[in-house]
Design a protein around this motif. Sequence first.
Motif, PDB file in Angstrom:
ATOM      1  N   GLU A  78      -0.242 -15.542  13.672  1.00  0.00           N
ATOM      2  CA  GLU A  78      -1.341 -14.848  14.337  1.00  0.00           C
ATOM      3  C   GLU A  78      -1.136 -14.950  15.849  1.00  0.00           C
ATOM      4  O   GLU A  78      -1.708 -15.807  16.508  1.00  0.00           O
ATOM      5  CB  GLU A  78      -2.683 -15.472  13.943  1.00  0.00           C
ATOM      6  N   PRO A  79      -0.299 -14.080  16.399  1.00  0.00           N
ATOM      7  CA  PRO A  79       0.000 -14.207  17.837  1.00  0.00           C
ATOM      8  C   PRO A  79      -1.220 -13.953  18.710  1.00  0.00           C
ATOM      9  O   PRO A  79      -2.022 -13.069  18.449  1.00  0.00           O
ATOM     10  CB  PRO A  79       1.082 -13.141  18.055  1.00  0.00           C
ATOM     11  N   ALA A  80      -1.353 -14.778  19.732  1.00  0.00           N
ATOM     12  CA  ALA A  80      -2.413 -14.654  20.724  1.00  0.00           C
ATOM     13  C   ALA A  80      -1.886 -15.332  21.985  1.00  0.00           C
ATOM     14  O   ALA A  80      -0.983 -16.163  21.916  1.00  0.00           O
ATOM     15  CB  ALA A  80      -3.695 -15.317  20.238  1.00  0.00           C
ATOM     16  N   PRO A  81      -2.408 -14.982  23.160  1.00  0.00           N
ATOM     17  CA  PRO A  81      -1.918 -15.606  24.388  1.00  0.00           C
ATOM     18  C   PRO A  81      -1.855 -17.124  24.275  1.00  0.00           C
ATOM     19  O   PRO A  81      -2.799 -17.767  23.808  1.00  0.00           O
ATOM     20  CB  PRO A  81      -2.939 -15.159  25.440  1.00  0.00           C
TER      21      PRO A  81
ATOM     22  N   ASP B 121       1.907 -14.994  27.847  1.00  0.00           N
ATOM     23  CA  ASP B 121       0.718 -14.195  27.598  1.00  0.00           C
ATOM     24  C   ASP B 121       0.879 -13.263  26.401  1.00  0.00           C
ATOM     25  O   ASP B 121      -0.110 -12.748  25.878  1.00  0.00           O
ATOM     26  CB  ASP B 121       0.402 -13.374  28.855  1.00  0.00           C
ATOM     27  N   ASP B 122       2.109 -13.022  25.944  1.00  0.00           N
ATOM     28  CA  ASP B 122       2.325 -12.132  24.809  1.00  0.00           C
ATOM     29  C   ASP B 122       2.248 -12.863  23.468  1.00  0.00           C
ATOM     30  O   ASP B 122       2.598 -12.301  22.434  1.00  0.00           O
ATOM     31  CB  ASP B 122       3.681 -11.420  24.937  1.00  0.00           C
ATOM     32  N   GLY B 123       1.788 -14.114  23.474  1.00  0.00           N
ATOM     33  CA  GLY B 123       1.625 -14.862  22.232  1.00  0.00           C
ATOM     34  C   GLY B 123       2.846 -15.634  21.805  1.00  0.00           C
ATOM     35  O   GLY B 123       2.897 -16.138  20.677  1.00  0.00           O
TER      36      GLY B 123
ATOM     37  N   ASP C 233      -5.257 -18.742  22.476  1.00  0.00           N
ATOM     38  CA  ASP C 233      -6.490 -18.050  22.126  1.00  0.00           C
ATOM     39  C   ASP C 233      -6.786 -18.020  20.628  1.00  0.00           C
ATOM     40  O   ASP C 233      -7.909 -17.695  20.240  1.00  0.00           O
ATOM     41  CB  ASP C 233      -6.442 -16.608  22.649  1.00  0.00           C
ATOM     42  N   ASN C 234      -5.804 -18.341  19.776  1.00  0.00           N
ATOM     43  CA  ASN C 234      -6.087 -18.335  18.335  1.00  0.00           C
ATOM     44  C   ASN C 234      -6.769 -19.617  17.867  1.00  0.00           C
ATOM     45  O   ASN C 234      -7.082 -19.761  16.690  1.00  0.00           O
ATOM     46  CB  ASN C 234      -4.814 -18.075  17.519  1.00  0.00           C
TER      47      ASN C 234
END
Length: 405
Positions: A360-363, A273-275, A381-382
């Motif tokens: 571009e970190p995303a979950p 969840d932290d990408g 999510d990205n």
Amino acid sequence: MDEIDSAESLESAKNGFQSFEHAAADIVLAASFNSSGTRIALCSADHKIRVYDIDGEDSWILTDAWRGHDAEILDIQWLPSLLGQFFATIGSDSKFKLWREDHSHLSKSGRRFRCIFSQSPPNHVSYVSFGSKAIKHDTYLAMITHDGLLSLLEPVDAESLTSWSQIDTINPFGHHPRGTEARFRLSFQQSEGPCSNALLAGIGLRTLSLAVSAMNNIKIFRALKPDESSSSSEGNYQFYEMHDMHTDTALINEIAWAPGCLRPFDVIAAACDDGTVRIFEVDTPHESDGSFSMRIPVAKPPPLQALGPPKGGASFTARNAPSGIGAGLAGMSRDTAARRGMAHEVKHESRQVAVLAPDEPAPVWKVRWLHDGSALASTGDNGKVHLWRESLSGEWIEFAETEPA
């Protein structure tokens, strides 16, 4: 994507992934290719299943679409069965369903695929994750509910797969009350047998290896028969917890056990969840010093002169001489067989070897290995698909990415 080889994945990453209109009235929640990559099944929040077949090289044709569940369909997977093409689904209506194509019905009739097995969980809590494993002609199913009840099933009739019996059930993380978001996920080790180090440590060829995750925790289970030293297929499997590992604080959304035999140890990827994507190596040390074994102990082949001098002074190439790995496995076979009766006590060790994060970190919600375990795909999510692989230096790197645009 998990069914294509490395060369095809590189070409796809270079040219971009093909897109097509899926015609779903709501969000598509999961997709799965069959083993040959010629058919894709989609499930969506509009309660429908859609199956497409490839037409030539650049177009997908709808084979059928139908209402598969009475609620949103959470996951869909083709089974690795050698008997034919089957796929399974789970939905928010607390149903697990197994489907098979019925050629007596026309395409796009809404009846081309028939549900041959349906089951509700014994605790009346929805399934959230499932997986399947084939060992030769035997197929096994594992599924876990929203409150953490894990079940292992085998077919009563191995050819039709129309009825299944429950082999074992456990709560791997203890009982979780309904409403607790633990994010239970599971992943079978899909290779024909355990990795070489596990075999040498005493894990039997017919062992079912399963990873189960919840919150920031991953547990390794081996489903063993009561007498693993016997080659008989009789007797039920039982779950044994072998190992427990954690991320630091990152919550795990999905896990994937790497297939293939490229490495002597096991590799598990976790979408977090932290990408990030976390890579874990799991080994079964079998040397006398108990060290973390990263390589197979290889026996040296006999010297060429021991095979006899060449006749007539002509040069020759030794044939039928065992390879280093083959000789090593053969030399360990008797000792390994003696230890299989204690397979549930085999020591496991793990370490987190990489934390992969895109620019571009995303979950991250999904991770999938290529069929030979040489590369890993992740998405979240990205809106992009990232492809990762291990370099010759042992460092995990991103070698391609694509996005819908």
